[in-house]
Design a protein around this motif. Structure first.
Motif, PDB file in Angstrom:
ATOM      1  N   GLY A 281       0.910  -1.297  -0.018  1.00 39.74           N
ATOM      2  CA  GLY A 281       0.021  -0.007   0.005  1.00 39.74           C
ATOM      3  C   GLY A 281       0.887   1.335   0.028  1.00 39.74           C
ATOM      4  N   THR A 282       1.988   1.244   0.676  1.00 40.03           N
ATOM      5  CA  THR A 282       2.737   2.514   0.722  1.00 40.03           C
ATOM      6  C   THR A 282       3.802   2.566  -0.470  1.00 40.03           C
ATOM      7  OG1 THR A 282       4.531   1.133   2.226  1.00 40.03           O
ATOM      8  CG2 THR A 282       2.754   2.602   3.053  1.00 40.03           C
ATOM      9  N   ARG A 283       4.154   1.356  -0.932  1.00 39.89           N
ATOM     10  CA  ARG A 283       5.119   1.578  -2.049  1.00 39.89           C
ATOM     11  C   ARG A 283       4.669   1.257  -3.375  1.00 39.89           C
ATOM     12  NH1 ARG A 283      10.708   1.631  -1.030  1.00 39.89           N
ATOM     13  NH2 ARG A 283      10.510   2.366  -3.499  1.00 39.89           N
ATOM     14  N   GLY A 284       3.312   0.926  -3.641  1.00 41.94           N
ATOM     15  CA  GLY A 284       2.543   0.930  -4.609  1.00 41.94           C
ATOM     16  C   GLY A 284       2.909  -0.467  -5.505  1.00 41.94           C
ATOM     17  N   GLY A 285       2.102  -0.884  -6.297  1.00 36.83           N
ATOM     18  CA  GLY A 285       2.040  -2.013  -7.224  1.00 36.83           C
ATOM     19  C   GLY A 285       0.910  -2.873  -6.510  1.00 36.83           C
ATOM     20  N   ALA A 286       0.995  -4.216  -7.134  1.00 39.28           N
ATOM     21  CA  ALA A 286      -0.156  -5.250  -6.718  1.00 39.28           C
ATOM     22  C   ALA A 286       0.179  -6.071  -5.464  1.00 39.28           C
ATOM     23  CB  ALA A 286      -0.438  -6.164  -8.137  1.00 39.28           C
ATOM     24  N   PHE A 287      -0.629  -6.723  -5.092  1.00 40.87           N
ATOM     25  CA  PHE A 287      -0.455  -7.416  -3.747  1.00 40.87           C
ATOM     26  C   PHE A 287      -1.377  -8.889  -4.111  1.00 40.87           C
ATOM     27  CE2 PHE A 287      -2.004  -9.218   0.212  1.00 40.87           C
ATOM     28  CZ  PHE A 287      -0.948  -9.401   0.981  1.00 40.87           C
ATOM     29  N   VAL A 288      -0.509  -9.867  -3.905  1.00 44.77           N
ATOM     30  CA  VAL A 288      -1.118 -11.297  -3.937  1.00 44.77           C
ATOM     31  C   VAL A 288      -1.187 -11.734  -2.581  1.00 44.77           C
ATOM     32  CG1 VAL A 288      -0.937 -13.458  -5.217  1.00 44.77           C
ATOM     33  CG2 VAL A 288      -1.047 -11.412  -6.393  1.00 44.77           C
ATOM     34  N   ASP A 289      -2.128 -12.580  -2.098  1.00 43.69           N
ATOM     35  CA  ASP A 289      -1.982 -13.434  -0.805  1.00 43.69           C
ATOM     36  C   ASP A 289      -2.053 -14.693  -1.143  1.00 43.69           C
ATOM     37  OD1 ASP A 289      -2.082 -14.522   1.712  1.00 43.69           O
ATOM     38  OD2 ASP A 289      -4.162 -14.110   1.727  1.00 43.69           O
ATOM     39  N   LEU A 290      -0.720 -15.661  -1.121  1.00 41.76           N
ATOM     40  CA  LEU A 290      -0.392 -16.913  -1.252  1.00 41.76           C
ATOM     41  C   LEU A 290      -0.729 -17.480   0.092  1.00 41.76           C
ATOM     42  CD1 LEU A 290       2.834 -16.672  -3.514  1.00 41.76           C
ATOM     43  CD2 LEU A 290       0.155 -16.718  -4.291  1.00 41.76           C
ATOM     44  N   TYR A 291      -0.249 -17.127   1.219  1.00 38.86           N
ATOM     45  CA  TYR A 291      -0.337 -17.558   2.482  1.00 38.86           C
ATOM     46  C   TYR A 291      -1.938 -18.036   2.862  1.00 38.86           C
ATOM     47  CZ  TYR A 291       0.143 -17.970   7.540  1.00 38.86           C
ATOM     48  OH  TYR A 291       0.261 -18.408   9.164  1.00 38.86           O
ATOM     49  N   GLY A 292      -2.596 -17.173   2.743  1.00 35.87           N
ATOM     50  CA  GLY A 292      -4.002 -17.363   2.983  1.00 35.87           C
ATOM     51  C   GLY A 292      -4.687 -18.643   2.332  1.00 35.87           C
ATOM     52  N   PRO A 293      -4.616 -18.736   1.004  1.00 36.31           N
ATOM     53  CA  PRO A 293      -5.406 -19.831   0.278  1.00 36.31           C
ATOM     54  C   PRO A 293      -4.712 -21.144   0.788  1.00 36.31           C
ATOM     55  CG  PRO A 293      -5.155 -18.031  -1.114  1.00 36.31           C
ATOM     56  CD  PRO A 293      -4.527 -17.460   0.038  1.00 36.31           C
ATOM     57  N   LEU A 294      -3.350 -21.228   0.921  1.00 35.67           N
ATOM     58  CA  LEU A 294      -2.739 -22.448   1.147  1.00 35.67           C
ATOM     59  C   LEU A 294      -3.234 -22.878   2.720  1.00 35.67           C
ATOM     60  CD1 LEU A 294       1.020 -21.603  -0.223  1.00 35.67           C
ATOM     61  CD2 LEU A 294      -0.540 -23.509  -1.167  1.00 35.67           C
ATOM     62  N   ASN A 295      -3.147 -21.944   3.557  1.00 30.54           N
ATOM     63  CA  ASN A 295      -3.506 -22.272   4.899  1.00 30.54           C
ATOM     64  C   ASN A 295      -5.167 -22.848   4.914  1.00 30.54           C
ATOM     65  OD1 ASN A 295      -1.516 -21.790   7.364  1.00 30.54           O
ATOM     66  ND2 ASN A 295      -1.174 -20.398   5.584  1.00 30.54           N
ATOM     67  N   GLU A 296      -5.910 -21.943   4.447  1.00 35.36           N
ATOM     68  CA  GLU A 296      -7.254 -22.153   4.613  1.00 35.36           C
ATOM     69  C   GLU A 296      -7.748 -23.446   3.807  1.00 35.36           C
ATOM     70  OE1 GLU A 296      -9.591 -20.703   6.191  1.00 35.36           O
ATOM     71  OE2 GLU A 296      -8.162 -19.169   7.167  1.00 35.36           O
ATOM     72  N   LEU A 297      -7.293 -23.605   2.746  1.00 39.77           N
ATOM     73  CA  LEU A 297      -7.469 -25.016   1.944  1.00 39.77           C
ATOM     74  C   LEU A 297      -6.955 -25.957   2.691  1.00 39.77           C
ATOM     75  CD1 LEU A 297      -7.315 -24.021  -1.739  1.00 39.77           C
ATOM     76  CD2 LEU A 297      -9.453 -24.543  -0.510  1.00 39.77           C
ATOM     77  N   THR A 298      -5.830 -26.116   3.129  1.00 39.82           N
ATOM     78  CA  THR A 298      -5.221 -27.210   4.140  1.00 39.82           C
ATOM     79  C   THR A 298      -6.094 -27.661   5.274  1.00 39.82           C
ATOM     80  OG1 THR A 298      -3.232 -26.598   3.128  1.00 39.82           O
ATOM     81  CG2 THR A 298      -3.077 -27.957   5.189  1.00 39.82           C
ATOM     82  N   HIS A 299      -6.278 -26.494   5.971  1.00 43.92           N
ATOM     83  CA  HIS A 299      -7.091 -26.909   7.180  1.00 43.92           C
ATOM     84  C   HIS A 299      -8.653 -27.311   6.888  1.00 43.92           C
ATOM     85  CE1 HIS A 299      -4.244 -25.636  10.186  1.00 43.92           C
ATOM     86  NE2 HIS A 299      -4.062 -24.500   9.430  1.00 43.92           N
ATOM     87  N   GLN A 300      -9.164 -26.746   5.652  1.00 41.74           N
ATOM     88  CA  GLN A 300     -10.407 -27.392   5.119  1.00 41.74           C
ATOM     89  C   GLN A 300     -10.222 -28.777   4.823  1.00 41.74           C
ATOM     90  OE1 GLN A 300     -12.146 -25.079   1.777  1.00 41.74           O
ATOM     91  NE2 GLN A 300     -12.912 -27.133   0.830  1.00 41.74           N
ATOM     92  N   ALA A 301      -9.468 -29.301   4.119  1.00 35.07           N
ATOM     93  CA  ALA A 301      -9.204 -30.741   3.570  1.00 35.07           C
ATOM     94  C   ALA A 301      -8.793 -31.510   5.007  1.00 35.07           C
ATOM     95  CB  ALA A 301      -8.059 -30.718   2.836  1.00 35.07           C
TER      96      ALA A 301
END
Length: 545
Positions: free
Chosen positions: A186-206
């Protein structure tokens, strides 16, 4: 707070020269990529990028969904890299490719694989700011990707000795790094992609159904399903996740009415019991390889990322065979077709087979060119680290010997890199020959089950109790024994309908029978929809009526 030394207006951007001596542009948040023909994306990272899997799956998506654009992806991952290592090779391994976007995945090694250490984090923070400066200097836009998951459950299950504090705290450390990175973006600009969240959420779901489920068997490096989750997160956060196509046709007493997205339907003709049209799609389905199956299932990937839907209203009740380019791909009821059927993962469609061909070629490209190219950079990274060590221990003979060995291995690296890039380009050209969608002819025909009756005569007399079979690719598809008149009506073993097609008609003598002409007779026959009658005179030949 750094002091502003000079202020100037250049090309409409506010440019600041700060005390560190680096240029910085006014931050601009990016929510989606503006990709044009010829653009390059560099993926700068560590061993998780070096694996050349999630980048390969992103390439597969671009090849199939954006077939008209030549988007180049350069993998700049090196095993064991920290942000400081990425800076060491930035000029040759990033800037030299003139990227429009630089996707940065670092932090797994920077955190030290231990509980949070503020000194390590501040080093990471400083070096990530330097990477941001370098990206701005070359006129590119950064894509900041969170560190991935440390799977403590997998680590404990591995049987290897692992410090308890690592399994308890390191995934939380990575969560902190990722949370900081969101603010940093947010401060330096550009795009942001969350890889941590989906890996954790789907693992715990499974793990609700399978307690030991993991997509990261060694706790650090995601396996193919996890790498697919990473690719999907990248595409979703940058707003590429959308259906491939939707075809909606209404038939009836008047001309068919067509509404379609993702392509153009022409030559549409149809009534209440049949439909035909030519479909020119904008892209192909995304077809990740079989080893990603667990990720495909958890993501519901086909429906969410590459849905290819066909919806037909106004058909008469009954079952319908769908053919594409004359080949059967499925049988659906009128009710199913009115709701819509999804074809994106149907292995019998020619477009799916084409997408698989693209993915297999790209696997070959990554296995034979990209991963070997990345291996070239490991010795470069090791040499830079040894040089840094010698700066503090200039008389260390062991380090001197290590550096000499590494420098010898670096001789000819440019030529080897060029050879790998040439091979990658050659395979890319092969892919470009097969990744464009072709016009496909769709046909819906009301299903009429095939019915096969056989009459057998030997010497003019009925041949009784003979076993008559239809053999297909999967073995015996239908059979029956002749009755007292030499006749029989073949039945499938499962009681299901017999599909039209080419079969071997096989006749075997019954028990306690003497068959004068032969012990067994076989001949290829074509079975069509509806009634099929075959008469066999063993002294002559088989004929169809």
């Amino acid at each position: 707070m750094q002091t502003v030394r000079r202020l100037s207006l250049c090309c409409g951007l506010l440019i600041l020269w700060n005390a560190s001596g680096a240029f910085s542009a006014e931050p601009r948040r990016v929510d989606r990529l503006d990709l044009q023909d010829g653009d390059t994306i560099v993926f700068l990272g560590d061993s998780i990028t070096h694996q050349s899997l999630f980048t390969q799956y992103v390439e597969d998506f671009f090849y199939t969904r954006l077939p008209g654009l030549r988007i180049r992806i350069h993998n700049s991952g090196v095993g064991g890299a920290k942000a400081s290592d990425a800076l060491q090779r930035f000029d040759r391994d990033v800037a030299a490719y003139k990227p429009k976007y630089v996707a940065v995945l670092l932090g797994m090694n920077d955190g030290g694989v231990k509980p949070y250490d503020d000194e390590l984090f501040q080093t990471y923070r400083r070096d990530m700011n330097r990477i941001a400066d370098r990206i701005v200097e070359i006129g590119a836009t950064p894509i900041w990707m969170t560190p991935t998951m440390y799977d403590a459950t997998a680590a404990r299950a591995s049987g290897r000795p692992v410090p308890a504090e690592r399994t308890e705290f390191y995934n939380a450390t990575l969560a902190y790094y990722g949370a900081w990175l969101r603010e940093f973006a947010g401060t330096r600009g550009g795009a942001f992609v969350d890889l941590y969240g989906p890996l954790n959420e789907l693992t715990h779901q499974a793990r609700r159904d399978q307690a030991d489920f993991t997509m990261i068997k060694d706790a650090v490096h995601p396996d193919a399903p996890g790498q697919l989750v990473m690719a999907a997160a990248f595409l979703e956060d940058l707003q590429f996740a959308k259906p491939l196509s939707n075809i909606r046709i209404t038939v009836g007493s008047q001309a068919p009415v067509v509404r379609a997205t993702g392509g153009v339907a022409t030559e549409v003709t149809g009534t209440g019991d049949e439909l035909s049209f030519l479909w020119e799609a904008d892209g192909l389905p995304w077809a990740p390889p079989p080893e990603t199956e667990a990720g495909i299932r958890l993501l519901n990937l086909g429906h969410r990322w590459t849905r290819e839907a066909l919806e037909v209203h106004g058909l008469d009740p009954g079952q319908y065979d769908l053919l594409i380019d004359g080949e059967p791909v499925g049988r659906f009821s009128a009710e199913q077709l009115a709701r819509h059927v999804e074809l994106q993962s149907n292995p019998r469609t020619p477009q799916y087979q084409q997408a698989v061909q693209v993915a297999e070629l790209n696997r070959k490209r990554n296995d034979t060119a990209i991963r070997p190219l990345r291996n070239e950079w490991r010795d470069f990274q090791a040499a830079r680290r040894v040089e840094a060590g010698l700066a503090f221990q200039p008389d260390n003979e062991k380090l001197k010997a290590q550096l000499a060995t590494l420098q010898k291995s670096l001789i000819g690296i440019e030529e080897r890199i060029a050879a790998h890039e040439t091979l990658a380009s050659e395979i890319d050209n092969e892919i470009r020959k097969v990744n464009r969608p072709l016009p496909r002819k769709y046909e819906l025909k009301k299903h009429v089950p095939a019915e096969v009756s056989v009459r057998i005569r030997e010497g003019g007399r009925p041949l009784m109790n003979a076993l008559v079979q239809l053999h297909g690719l999967l073995g015996v598809m239908a059979e029956a024994r002749t009755d007292g008149t030499g006749d029989c009506l073949l039945q499938t073993q499962s009681g299901s309908d017999l599909d039209p097609g080419d079969y071997w008609l096989v006749i075997k003598p019954g028990p306690r029978m003497e068959l004068a002409a032969a012990d067994m007779f076989s001949q290829m026959v074509t079975v069509r929809s509806g009634r099929n009658e075959f008469e066999l005179q063993l002294e002559t030949c088989l004929k169809s009526q």
